[in-house]
Design a protein around this motif. Structure first.
Motif: not given
Length: 726
Positions: A433-438, A717-722
């Motif tokens: 879900i976090a990646k989709a938010a990107q 913060d770009r390593e993890f997109p939350a």
């Protein structure tokens, strides 16, 4: 001087459009090639499936037959499949998941029959297998190619979002941040901290959530109400009030019925009362979506919401999530395989637990393997897919509940090996879900939270050889049944499974049947919280009335080693908590007499939580909380659960809130107590996102760097997109 490099009369954007069309065509051809190759390989492996005549054909004929068959199958899947699934949406969702295989096989059989050469053939069973394999292979190829072309991926969902919003009259997607609230059902604050912390040289159990915890989010503990269960907590969080919800299930003397919060009729009634009491539709009233919850929260977009599962008609969209998910046959294939694997895994794990002689342990046979598989696979996959659709559609607020951990922890223990495996899979869902938010058409803030924790411990029946109902009846001088019945479980997954089977209200359950006014007390359980009502006495019985009618009952209960305290209402002192040895805690005055405080081992907020419940209009005649071990936090559930929640004691009352640092701090340093207060915090965050209000100053208990450092170092913060908010 600006040079024109395009031919005269050709729009500047035309080469870009041609490149997009060319890339799309290449993706179609690549997927077609993968499907053709899969078809040819299966024709060589399966004896009952062939792409040539009995006399044999040349390699060219076989390859051409395979290519045409794969192309026709793909075309039928794109055109006919969504129509078939929508037509079958009235059947139970789990039945639909099974029918998917046979429908897919029928499409393959039809595709082979349409091949001009007339060479292809397959028996029905083989067609089902071949169709499932082709769907999985083509879906994997299509997804891999789309993800690699990030621009096409982004543009595709932006077009879908704009189309949906225009159809709903909402206009273009706003540029203000949207918010996704993801509830990890039953995951307590202490357990989450353990899951995101590396220990003994091992990586965190939940690495994606750990990345959020270590960098972009703040972790806050919040204390639940006395009723530490999803019905009360989620009602308060989504609708702003959970007053008059004394437990997971309770007997209402006015109607003479047992109301259960995870039954569609019960959830609908609780939601109606909350809206009437608060005068507000709910947290998600403005462009919101509710996915997999007990309640709607005022959202217009509903999927797998229990409070509307019993409705029929145009306004019931609770099952729309199944259509959105099963409209892709590859989803059905993947979920069905995972469902079977999870059911088998549960059988193996429960057998090992029984052979090892693990304690505590509860029965895990019957339908439980299927219910576990539904909660940890089907419900998870459908809810996550619905949330991804909401994110790509630019929805302003989404609230989703993932119930898998809670279901497994009830039977395997909060820290059992089985429950830890579920946490790992939940972590992957959060990362997805976090990646989709990107790639969403608007920025998103991801907030993780829980509705309660879980406390381990041996069941009351196992520890003391009798049920709570046996003890109450013995204290009343009534006969006790020699046959000990099984106390029904209150897990949310069971209600969701019933709704998925299209049987949300298939007759009253054992504990829902209208009690006879001459049959004695009604005894119900909600985790380690027990409730006793006397149906033949109107209104709430006072302590004095109970003593007069059943002189031994209150002392029998209060002095039992498995019971921590009772709540009764006295005519003289009002609400009183009774403990062992004659100890009393008079809630109105705070006076403690007759011995040590019965609430001493239940935390600093226990008295306030019990006092609040004592003021409910429908509080039962006697409320019973099990004992708690002050050293281990173990409790005794009155249900068949070795991981329980519903009352006070241990970690069940400690929920968590993991929120982005760009949002204001949940509190100014005081304890966050009660679901209603959590609702106010979440509503404030939605207002901040809508109006881009500046967050409040950092509180003293926030040990991480201030947001100024985040703005100065955005790449951190770009390593993890939350925390994507650009």
């Amino acid at each position: 001087m600006r040079l024109r490099i395009f031919p005269p009369g050709l729009p500047v954007g035309t080469p870009r459009r041609w490149r997009s069309l060319g890339a799309a065509l290449l993706r179609v051809l690549a997927v077609w090639a993968v499907s053709t190759l899969t078809l040819l390989v299966l024709a060589g492996l399966l004896p009952d499936f062939r792409l040539q005549s009995p006399d044999g054909d040349s390699a060219t004929y076989i390859a051409t037959t395979g290519a045409i068959g794969a192309g026709v199958f793909g075309l039928l899947g794109a055109v006919v499949w969504p129509v078939l699934v929508r037509a079958l949406l009235l059947v139970p969702a789990l039945v639909l998941g099974t029918l998917v295989f046979f429908l897919n096989g029928s499409l393959l059989w039809l595709a082979l029959s349409l091949v001009p050469y007339g060479r292809g053939s397959a028996d029905p069973g083989t067609a089902v297998v071949v169709a499932a394999a082709m769907s999985a292979a083509s879906s994997a190829a299509s997804t891999a190619l789309a993800v690699r072309d990030d621009g096409a991926y982004r543009r595709r969902f932006a077009r879908l979002a704009d189309r949906r919003r225009r159809r709903q009259g909402l206009g273009p997607v706003p540029r203000t941040p949207g918010t996704v609230f993801l509830q990890l059902d039953g995951v307590g604050h202490r357990l989450l901290r353990e899951a995101v912390t590396a220990a003994d040289g091992r990586p965190p159990l939940m690495p994606a959530v750990a990345a959020m915890y270590e960098g972009t989010h703040r972790l806050t503990r919040w204390r639940t109400d006395w009723q530490s269960q999803t019905g009360a907590s989620q009602l308060g969080i989504l609708h702003g009030t959970n007053r008059d919800v004394p437990a997971f299930r309770w007997y209402e003397k006015e109607s003479g019925q047992v109301l259960i919060s995870n039954r569609p009729s019960g959830a609908a009634e609780l939601q109606r009362r909350a809206v009437e009491m608060s005068g507000d539709r709910g947290l998600l009233a403005v462009d919101g979506a509710s996915r997999g919850n007990l309640f709607g929260g005022g959202a217009n977009q509903l999927a797998l919401v229990v409070s509307v599962a019993a409705r029929r008609g145009r306004d019931n969209r609770s099952r729309a999530g199944y259509f959105a998910y099963f409209s892709d046959p590859a989803n059905a294939t993947r979920t069905a395989v995972s469902f079977v694997a999870e059911a088998v895994r549960e059988v193996v794990q429960s057998t090992r637990s029984r052979l090892r002689g693990d304690r505590p342990r509860v029965p895990r046979a019957g339908l439980y393997p299927l219910i576990r598989a539904f909660a940890t696979v089907v419900q998870r996959d459908v809810v996550v897919a619905a949330v991804l659709g909401d994110v790509f559609s630019g929805r302003s607020a989404v609230f989703a509940d993932l119930v898998g951990y809670d279901e497994v922890a009830h039977h395997s223990g909060p820290r059992g090996r089985d429950a830890c495996q579920v946490l790992r899979r939940l972590d992957r869902s959060v990362a997805l879900i976090a990646k989709a938010a990107q790639r969403a058409p608007r920025p998103y803030r991801l907030v993780l939270l829980s509705d309660h924790g879980q406390s381990p411990g041996e069941t009351f029946r196992r520890a003391y050889g009798l049920t709570l109902e046996d003890l109450v009846r013995a204290g009343c001088g009534l006969p006790v049944s020699r046959r000990v019945g099984r106390t029904p479980s209150g897990a949310e997954a069971r209600a969701a499974a019933r709704a998925a089977l299209h049987r949300p209200e298939d007759g009253p359950l054992e504990e829902e049947r209208t009690p006879s006014r001459s049959a004695g007390p009604v005894v119900l359980a909600s985790g380690n919280l027990g409730l006793v009502s006397f149906p033949d006495v109107p209104g709430r019985m006072s302590r004095e009335q109970i003593d007069k009618r059943h002189p031994a009952l209150l002392r029998t209960l209060a002095d039992h080693p498995g019971i921590g305290f009772l709540l009764v209402h006295g005519e003289r002192h009002g609400p009183v908590v009774l403990g062992a040895g004659g100890a009393e805690h008079r809630l109105d005055t705070g006076e403690i007499t007759g011995g040590p405080d019965p609430l001493a081992h239940y935390g600093a907020g226990a008295a306030a939580a019990v006092r609040r419940t004592a003021g409910y209009r429908n509080v039962p005649d006697i409320m019973i909380n099990s004992a708690v071990d002050p050293d281990t936090g173990h409790v005794h559930a009155f249900e068949q659960q070795i991981g329980s929640h519903g009352g006070l004691g241990g970690e069940q009352s400690e929920a968590f809130l993991l929120s982005p640092r760009e949002l204001s701090a949940p509190t100014d340093g005081e304890e966050l107590a009660g679901a209603e207060q959590v609702h106010r915090v979440l509503r404030r965050w939605l207002d901040e996102s809508a109006g881009c209000a500046p967050p409040a100053a950092r509180t003293g208990d926030d040990p991480v760097p201030e947001q100024r450092e985040q703005r100065e170092h955005p790449d951190r913060d770009r390593e993890f997109p939350a925390a994507h908010t650009a």
